[in-house]
Write a protein that holds these residues in place. Structure first.
Motif, PDB file in Angstrom:
ATOM      1  N   ASP A  51      -9.649  -1.378  -2.920  1.00 35.23           N
ATOM      2  CA  ASP A  51      -8.628  -0.601  -3.610  1.00 35.23           C
ATOM      3  C   ASP A  51      -9.114   0.843  -3.645  1.00 35.23           C
ATOM      4  O   ASP A  51     -10.230   1.145  -3.213  1.00 35.23           O
ATOM      5  CB  ASP A  51      -8.339  -1.147  -5.023  1.00 35.23           C
ATOM      6  N   GLU A  52      -8.286   1.737  -4.163  1.00 33.46           N
ATOM      7  CA  GLU A  52      -8.659   3.150  -4.138  1.00 33.46           C
ATOM      8  C   GLU A  52      -9.752   3.477  -5.135  1.00 33.46           C
ATOM      9  O   GLU A  52     -10.493   4.448  -4.957  1.00 33.46           O
ATOM     10  CB  GLU A  52      -7.439   4.030  -4.410  1.00 33.46           C
ATOM     11  N   ILE A  53      -9.811   2.698  -6.208  1.00 31.46           N
ATOM     12  CA  ILE A  53     -10.878   2.931  -7.178  1.00 31.46           C
ATOM     13  C   ILE A  53     -12.208   2.757  -6.469  1.00 31.46           C
ATOM     14  O   ILE A  53     -13.090   3.621  -6.527  1.00 31.46           O
ATOM     15  CB  ILE A  53     -10.763   1.935  -8.356  1.00 31.46           C
ATOM     16  N   GLY A  81       2.501  -9.384  -1.051  1.00 28.37           N
ATOM     17  CA  GLY A  81       1.722  -9.690   0.144  1.00 28.37           C
ATOM     18  C   GLY A  81       0.289 -10.040  -0.203  1.00 28.37           C
ATOM     19  O   GLY A  81      -0.128 -10.015  -1.366  1.00 28.37           O
ATOM     20  N   ASP A  82      -0.472 -10.352   0.844  1.00 32.26           N
ATOM     21  CA  ASP A  82      -1.882 -10.673   0.674  1.00 32.26           C
ATOM     22  C   ASP A  82      -2.673  -9.417   0.299  1.00 32.26           C
ATOM     23  O   ASP A  82      -3.657  -9.494  -0.445  1.00 32.26           O
ATOM     24  CB  ASP A  82      -2.444 -11.309   1.943  1.00 32.26           C
ATOM     25  N   GLY A  83      -2.230  -8.263   0.763  1.00 28.52           N
ATOM     26  CA  GLY A  83      -2.896  -7.029   0.354  1.00 28.52           C
ATOM     27  C   GLY A  83      -2.601  -6.749  -1.113  1.00 28.52           C
ATOM     28  O   GLY A  83      -3.496  -6.474  -1.913  1.00 28.52           O
ATOM     29  N   ASP A  84      -1.358  -6.845  -1.446  1.00 29.15           N
ATOM     30  CA  ASP A  84      -0.896  -6.621  -2.816  1.00 29.15           C
ATOM     31  C   ASP A  84      -1.619  -7.539  -3.811  1.00 29.15           C
ATOM     32  O   ASP A  84      -2.112  -7.092  -4.839  1.00 29.15           O
ATOM     33  CB  ASP A  84       0.613  -6.903  -2.826  1.00 29.15           C
ATOM     34  N   GLY A  85      -1.700  -8.800  -3.467  1.00 26.05           N
ATOM     35  CA  GLY A  85      -2.219  -9.780  -4.415  1.00 26.05           C
ATOM     36  C   GLY A  85      -3.725  -9.956  -4.384  1.00 26.05           C
ATOM     37  O   GLY A  85      -4.353 -10.199  -5.425  1.00 26.05           O
ATOM     38  N   PHE A 113      -1.970  -6.123   6.506  1.00 22.56           N
ATOM     39  CA  PHE A 113      -1.173  -5.140   5.769  1.00 22.56           C
ATOM     40  C   PHE A 113       0.020  -4.796   6.661  1.00 22.56           C
ATOM     41  O   PHE A 113      -0.135  -4.064   7.635  1.00 22.56           O
ATOM     42  CB  PHE A 113      -1.982  -3.860   5.526  1.00 22.56           C
ATOM     43  N   GLY A 114       1.190  -5.322   6.326  1.00 23.74           N
ATOM     44  CA  GLY A 114       2.349  -5.101   7.186  1.00 23.74           C
ATOM     45  C   GLY A 114       2.930  -3.705   7.043  1.00 23.74           C
ATOM     46  O   GLY A 114       2.979  -2.933   7.996  1.00 23.74           O
ATOM     47  N   LEU A 115       3.306  -3.363   5.822  1.00 27.04           N
ATOM     48  CA  LEU A 115       4.057  -2.122   5.626  1.00 27.04           C
ATOM     49  C   LEU A 115       3.278  -0.888   6.058  1.00 27.04           C
ATOM     50  O   LEU A 115       3.863   0.089   6.522  1.00 27.04           O
ATOM     51  CB  LEU A 115       4.479  -1.997   4.155  1.00 27.04           C
TER      52      LEU A 115
HETATM   53  C1  LIG Z   1      -1.878   2.410  -4.809  1.00 23.96           C
HETATM   54  C2  LIG Z   1      -1.330   2.170  -3.467  1.00 23.96           C
HETATM   55  N1  LIG Z   1      -2.172   2.074  -2.456  1.00 23.96           N
HETATM   56  C3  LIG Z   1      -1.697   1.879  -1.211  1.00 23.96           C
HETATM   57  C4  LIG Z   1      -0.371   1.775  -0.976  1.00 23.96           C
HETATM   58  C5  LIG Z   1       0.138   1.614   0.410  1.00 23.96           C
HETATM   59  N2  LIG Z   1       0.541   0.264   0.706  1.00 23.96           N
HETATM   60  C6  LIG Z   1       1.820  -0.099   0.629  1.00 23.96           C
HETATM   61  S1  LIG Z   1       2.046  -1.705   1.053  1.00 23.96           S
HETATM   62  C7  LIG Z   1       0.406  -1.890   1.408  1.00 23.96           C
HETATM   63  C8  LIG Z   1      -0.177  -3.160   1.915  1.00 23.96           C
HETATM   64  C9  LIG Z   1       0.792  -4.058   2.496  1.00 23.96           C
HETATM   65  O1  LIG Z   1       0.180  -5.279   2.764  1.00 23.96           O
HETATM   66  P1  LIG Z   1       0.605  -6.580   1.994  1.00 23.96           P
HETATM   67  O2  LIG Z   1       0.447  -6.407   0.536  1.00 23.96           O
HETATM   68  O3  LIG Z   1      -0.149  -7.702   2.609  1.00 23.96           O
HETATM   69  O4  LIG Z   1       2.160  -6.709   2.248  1.00 23.96           O
HETATM   70  P2  LIG Z   1       2.920  -6.907   3.633  1.00 23.96           P
HETATM   71  O5  LIG Z   1       3.495  -5.577   3.989  1.00 23.96           O
HETATM   72  O6  LIG Z   1       1.934  -7.404   4.624  1.00 23.96           O
HETATM   73  O7  LIG Z   1       3.966  -7.908   3.286  1.00 23.96           O
HETATM   74  C10 LIG Z   1      -0.284  -0.736   1.165  1.00 23.96           C
HETATM   75  C11 LIG Z   1      -1.724  -0.596   1.351  1.00 23.96           C
HETATM   76  C12 LIG Z   1       0.476   1.871  -2.085  1.00 23.96           C
HETATM   77  N3  LIG Z   1       1.803   1.784  -1.974  1.00 23.96           N
HETATM   78  N4  LIG Z   1      -0.031   2.068  -3.304  1.00 23.96           N
END
Ligand SMILES: Cc1ncc(C[n+]2csc(CCOP(=O)(O)OP(=O)(O)O)c2C)c(N)n1
Ligand SMILES: Cc1ncc(C[n+]2csc(CCOP(=O)(O)OP(=O)(O)O)c2C)c(N)n1
Ligand code: SF4
Ligand code: SF4
Ligand SMILES: [Mg+2]
Ligand SMILES: [Mg+2]
Lengths: 576, 284, 576, 284
Positions: A246-248, D90-94, D122-124
């Motif tokens: 994460d950014e932290i 998403g997996d990144g989110d969670g 990370f899709g988006l």
């Molecule tokens: C604090 C913060 N950091 C980074 C982002 C940029 N960001 C948006 S979606 C994402 C990751 C996407 O991956 P995932 O959660 O797996 O979802 P997917 O798009 O794969 O469904 C990131 C890093 C953000 N919106 N906010």
């Protein structure tokens, strides 16, 4: 010659390839090129476009002109047909687009690609050739470009692309409307090699030149380009790149690496920067040199993720509880970004402070032609460092936060000598022990804040451009530079009354220099990519001088020269 | 030769009788036995009573923010692999505020020894429940008792196939010394959860409470048996096992670039002119 | 009568009990009491003290006087002996302290406790009695206090405490130095009931009065008192209190609860607020009413955890990327805190914005006598809410971010009707769908920012106090109120030239009101508990009006009237 | 009666062929089968492709910040227990940004259904490695491949004695519908990790890759057997089990105050005068 081509289509249709090829072709033809990317926060579909501007003079901005549109889908016709200058045309494939307009110029991209290149995939080269044919360019520029691009794929691929391009080129020449008047004048290229780079790449190159050795980041548009550029060069450039959870963590890692001795870079965008606020103050109190790049996008929160804004300025200056020195800078072009980043690292090390570089999506994604970056003349200043012998002789008596005349204490890196390094995020004494005594607190707090005054003195003066005895000052900072410069030219055409006063060093400002620079004008117009005129507020808080007018933009799109001209209206106060 | 004289013990701000003293002593003895001098080590910590430990020891130190010790420590190690790094913090620091970093530090497996002073309470902020407080624990924000189960870091760590995880007790210096030495010798991320009585605030999990419950894993216990380890790790009630609970010996994390101890990337000489080649990629 | 007693000792020696008892005894005797706590960031040992001031007039500040010291350990004698006013004494137990000073007045706290109360634990009551005896107070006040305090433990405990107190009381009367002149004059108590409360308690009571229904927090000094006060009243006051895993979660939980329909409070301190910055903007763009209380302490980073400062002001105003309306307020006393919190909830609901209340350790921990809080006259304004019928009739057509004249859209709570609630941290349309179109962005951004102008108009005017035709303005905000007020009195004793202009509503300021309030003075002196005169900067950025002098304090200790008088010196610019 | 017509499907910004479509369909069908109308449910999400799901569905929704869905969702539920809450991300989110909240949400056990669209990327943000990306996965920041093991949320969840955890696959709607229904019926925190091909960026873990590996847990599989579940949960290679992997049926979290569905604390009438009694405690 000042000509703009728009390439529009859905995400995933490959418009970036065509756009890039046109940028390079223009550069090959000797033009100064500036290109912006407008894309949605999605991976497929929607409407994206590339705006490519060719000019005989060096340009730093996009504008509102539009002479040719390459439309890859029907939406692009709809979106851009009203932007077209008189005499302009929309190129499209009759198989993709059926539109009813006399501005349409059909080129069977796909069919010509299959016929001459053997595959639909060659359609991009057909489009490229067609544009060139229409404009009266030389096919050799296209050929040379295609050779560069496809070299590694073998001569067969190169040749097929060339045939396709030639097909488009000839189709255009043969079929172009009689009254089509736009024309190229190829510029005899200078011998100097030139680059085509966007802001992200320039920042990455600058960081490498500066000797950056550690980068930690969590992906966030529009900062990811910097991270990915450096990641792809980590081996050849001795940089450890860590994708943080994460950014932290990203910033705290950077702080760790910086205290270990590595120049450290942390790229992010506003939301990520928000998460770094606590770490920023840790860098402040531990006197850690670190460079944070915040590539701004419209907020608040997720806002408009793929668009541009200049609305993190006051946040960057005031982020974190308590008070400590920091430096905030905002470059406006790839070449300026390259040198700003080098300066950011040197200032961070010299003052042992966090340095925040504010870019934005417009800077990150805009491509520009420029002379090659001069790595040879990059100077590295790592600030006050004890050599091993000095450090060894101090051993346990080394004081990381030694009180000195200028507030700057000599550094050592833990484990590199017998000196014992200690620091903490609590208030501390010179040796880095936690303290609570009032006098010790005051001593360290003043030691740190003292640097602020020195930073002020060393703040770079604003860039000035325009009429000598102007009465109107256009006051700007960061990525709006090019637009403001051209706006000044537009105004001065009708009478030499305007001057641009453009800031790169944003904080701390030197009130004397600022007053000197802006004090003498009848009109002071703030030009900013935000809704509350943040830089104007900063100037007023430092100098008491207010603006007389505001040209603000906050719809996520870049400020253009025309936008400025159209919006210079009466009115002193902001609406909020 | 390193001796205890290299590690004089300074005055602390801990309460008399606090379990933290035992951890400090064990750390000192382990460092001496490992032959590590103060300038060779780096003590990293967060914020809390436990996290003050580096202040009361000799050695390089970086005392950062509450919950943020691990990202700093990992980066120190990545750019200068010659450092021997020990990380300290409380159960609040490591398992509440710092939970995400622990999760990913276990995955990353950078060579560090992470010692959690687990007193099952927020000490420095005066007795609120921590993640490891057992259900019903009464703290300032939970006057009717916490309503969550106590967090058990050992199965958590095993679930992510940690390289080394042990549990020890600040009341048994010899055991703790042995654990710190073993953790330090493992080349990867090693977690030691140390039961540490907080004599001031935690009136439930006292010295006696721990003493009545802890026992040593037998000699024939096989810490490489993951399922066994998972089963054992869940004992935290009437009986609490001490020792190396699981050891997978996963290889330590290294960066994508060659970064040897004697030539760390961070300290290689830099000449900007060497990077002129980067222009090439973007030339027209 | 204006008398100050200091109780000093190590953490863990029970000085808080003695201090509290003295405060209450003073209140019983009819005085206005103000007491501050000075404690270290440790649980046992070190040096802590309580400063208790009794006065015939209402007081809002500690000062530098010191008439009696109750020293529980030797350090306390050393720390405070030089502070003693002429004629003052240090009370201590000869078994704890051996000091060589004619100011020492020995009272065998322990022995008298064992003798008269049966246990050393009664020593506190002995000390209490001794102080009262020395000062010529009435033992009945002490008795009544001990009855209140020990009532629940049974008569035996009450009686033992009384006997102990009497023993101390008589010992003091018998042995007090001949030349000891300090004397009590008991004030005839009014019939109105009074309270002794600190800022934390007052904030908690205010939140309960306002109908707060959800509180989430992660412990952080000096905000924990608020959380713990409310937690201990959750059942009787219908408040769900959740201890979050970190501050990020704390604020996001608060935002969730607020959108569900509960008034939500999130108390924290600077470091925790740093971690909430991203969430703050989520509240901004989703138009979530939420109250955040930031109890400031000296930064940066961990800084001085248990001390006071006013250095998060510009941070609170500018935290988060992008731009959105917020309200920042800073109460200065328990009674003001009570009503400010109520107003914070009402404003949050009315404007659907985050409201930040800035307190500090000084406000949190200082005890003051005050009239009872008037719960009856508390008004609740939940802002624009649709009733169930209206909501049901809209159903899926309900628009959470409806564009309206005043920028405020009617709310519904999900699941409470057939209306469908949708919002997002991305830029959105009226219905809460993610959008990227420029016009929709502009509409929502301006809708939100419009509230800023209205907030400005409704900004409360500063409090004024002092001479009518003053030429000197002391400009202050937050917890320095009492010190500035008394400093004004001190100045005006020598000639009526000074006025206090004290702000509670900090942001957004109304420039017109501010100019009106501060524009007419020859001298404008900023009084702030920080090093960079943050409020002065804000005023200048809004009005262009600068200060002529600065009285700043940044050693973690509260500003006192004497500190102000001593530090009003020449000099216009800040040193950094 | 609730029918599919209550849940019309709107246009999306997802790529054609994306696994997210399967999750949306399954969710719709599960909601219909559960008889839940749009105004009775609340869809909470973070930021990412997955997290856009509430935008493309009917129902109350709160789409917050990247990684921060769970704290919001838990609070919604605590103050209004009548809401049926489904959380998406998403997996990144969670598992990256939101890791600490997941850890503590599992401990807290508030009644929610949390669906992670696990596309191992990370899709988006265009294809960087996520915590679940397998070692060696090449993403923009890891051009030489990630050097960490892929995070497996199932043993992680089991290690904290989660009440309900399942794995499903967006390519099998019926299975996913069954899992969502079971999760929703469990009164506590239920995690469903859904394998979801990202056809644009993840060229490793494709539909085929998943189809070749997934299998269904047999009928006689006992999800309440924790050790068995722990063993099973670690299969994520040649074979990947689908189904309810572990179910402890821990009681759901409730607040310290009585807060029934029909009289949620948040909506009780408030009269400031009723709290005058608070003065008493501080009176002299
Ligand atoms: C604090 C913060 N950091 C980074 C982002 C940029 N960001 C948006 S979606 C994402 C990751 C996407 O991956 P995932 O959660 O797996 O979802 P997917 O798009 O794969 O469904 C990131 C890093 C953000 N919106 N906010
Ligand atoms: C961001 C942040 N939040 C909260 C705090 C306040 N704080 C300091 S130490 C601590 C917890 C202490 O508990 P633990 O980590 O278990 O350490 P212990 O004191 O018990 O050794 C907290 C909440 C802080 N310093 N920073
Ligand atoms: S409060 Fe507890 S943990 Fe902190 S020093 Fe005292 S006994 Fe130790
Ligand atoms: S990028 Fe991947 S996850 Fe996102 S919509 Fe496209 S296929 Fe789906
Ligand atoms: Mg603890
Ligand atoms: Mg994903």
């Amino acid at each position: 010659m000042d000509l703009t081509i728009v390439v529009g289509g859905a995400a995933g249709q490959g418009l970036r390839s065509i756009g890039l090829a046109l940028v390079k072709a223009g550069a090959k033809a000797g033009f100064h090129v500036f290109a912006t990317q407008d894309y949605m926060s999605r991976i497929r579909g929607g409407h994206n476009f590339f705006r490519i501007r060719f000019s005989e003079d060096e340009i730093f901005t996009t504008n509102q002109d539009c002479h040719l549109v390459v439309a890859l889908d029907h939406d692009s016709v709809e979106f851009h047909k009203n932007d077209l200058d008189r005499g302009g045309l929309i190129l499209c494939d009759p198989k993709d687009v059926q539109a009813n307009s006399e501005k349409i110029f059909y080129v069977p991209f796909g069919d010509l690609a299959i016929e001459h290149g053997g595959h639909k995939i060659m359609a991009n080269s057909v489009a490229l050739g067609a544009v060139w044919g229409l404009l009266g360019g030389e096919i050799d520029d296209i050929y040379s470009l295609l050779e560069d691009t496809w070299e590694t794929k073998g001569t067969d691929v190169v040749e097929k692309n060339k045939s396709s391009a030639l097909a488009g080129f000839e189709h255009a020449i043969k079929n172009k409307p009689k009254d089509f008047e736009l024309k190229f004048k190829k510029i005899s290229t200078t011998h100097e090699k030139r680059l085509v780079v966007d802001g992200s790449t320039a920042i990455g190159m600058g960081a490498i030149a500066a000797g950056c050795r550690f980068l930690s980041a969590y992906p966030m548009t529009p900062s990811t380009g910097i991270t990915e550029y450096i990641a792809s060069h980590q081996n050849s450039c001795n940089i450890i790149v860590e994708q943080a959870e994460d950014e932290i963590a990203a910033l705290i890692m950077g702080i760790g690496a910086a205290n270990a001795g590595a120049r450290s870079l942390v790229p992010t965008s506003g939301g990520g920067f928000s998460l770094m606020v606590e770490g920023l103050g840790l860098a402040g109190i531990t006197e850690t040199p670190i460079v944070i790049v915040n590539m701004q996008r419209p907020g608040p929160a997720t806002g408009l993720p793929t668009r541009t804004e200049q609305s993190d300025l006051l946040f960057a200056i005031h982020a974190h509880q308590g008070e400590f020195p920091r430096l905030v800078m905002a470059p406006h072009s790839p070449e300026e970004a390259f040198s700003t980043i080098v300066r950011a690292f040197n200032m961070a090390d010299f003052y042992q402070i966090p340095v925040i570089v504010l870019g934005d999506q417009y800077l990150a994604d805009s491509l520009k032609t420029t002379t090659s970056f001069d790595f040879n003349s990059v100077k590295i200043d790592r600030g006050k460092l004890l050599d091993e012998e000095e450090a060894n002789s101090l051993g346990g008596d080394y004081k990381r936060h030694l009180l000195t005349e200028d507030g700057i204490s000599p550094r050592v890196f833990p484990g590199r000598s017998r000196a014992i390094f200690a620091t903490t995020g609590d208030e501390h004494d010179e040796s880095g022990n936690i303290i609570e005594e009032a006098d010790l607190r005051i001593a360290q707090h003043e030691k740190r804040l003292k640097k602020l005054e020195s930073l002020r003195q060393n703040s770079r003066k604003p860039l000035e451009y325009g009429a000598k005895n102007a009465s109107i000052a256009l006051i700007s900072w960061g990525s709006t530079y090019g637009a403001v410069k051209e706006a000044v030219d537009l105004i001065n055409k009708k009478g030499s009354i305007a001057k641009m006063i453009h800031f790169i060093d944003i904080y701390p400002l030197n009130p004397d220099t600022v007053i000197e620079a802006i004090g003498g004008y009848k009109e002071r117009i703030a030009i900013e990519g935000n809704a509350t005129a943040q830089f104007a507020k900063l100037i007023k808080s430092e100098t008491g001088i207010g603006m007389t007018k505001y040209v603000l933009r906050y719809d996520g799109r870049p400020i253009t020269p025309e936008y400025i001209i159209d919006n210079i209206k009466e009115g002193g106060n902001l609406p909020w | 030769m390193v001796t205890v004289n290299d590690y004089p013990l300074s005055e602390t701000a801990w309460c008399p009788g606090c379990g933290n003293f035992g951890i400090r002593l064990a750390l000192r003895d382990a460092l001496v036995e490992l032959g590590l001098a103060p300038h060779q080590i780096l003590l990293v910590s967060g914020v809390g009573q436990a996290a003050k430990l580096p202040m009361y020891m000799s050695g390089n130190s970086f005392t950062g923010l509450h919950g943020r010790s691990l990202p700093a420590a990992q980066a120190f190690k990545l750019v200068n692999p010659a450092l021997k790094i020990f990380v300290f913090g409380g159960d609040g620091d490591g398992y509440a505020e710092g939970g995400n970093h622990l999760l990913h530090a276990i995955r990353r497996n950078v060579d560090l020894t992470y010692i959690v002073h687990n007193n099952q309470v927020f000490g420095l902020t005066k007795g609120q429940a921590s993640p490891t407080s057992l259900t019903g624990y009464v703290g300032g924000i939970t006057p009717q008792g916490t309503r969550m189960p106590g967090f058990n870091p050992i199965p958590f760590a095993i679930s992510m196939d940690i390289g080394f995880v042990a549990r020890s007790f600040s009341g048994d210096k010899d055991h703790l010394v042995a654990m710190i030495k073993a953790a330090s010798k493992y080349n990867g991320f090693a977690l030691i959860d140390v039961l540490q009585p907080c004599v001031t605030f935690n009136k439930v999990n006292t010295y006696k409470w721990y003493k009545d419950r802890v026992y040593y894993l037998p000699d024939d216990y096989d810490p490489t048996d993951k399922e066994l380890a998972f089963r054992k790790s869940q004992e935290f009630g009437e009986r609490i096992p001490l020792g190396i609970i699981y050891q997978s010996n996963r290889p330590a994390y290294t960066t994508a670039i060659d970064n040897p101890t004697d030539d760390p990337v961070a300290f290689r000489p830099h000449n900007p002119a060497d990077f002129t080649f980067l222009n090439k990629e973007n030339e027209i």
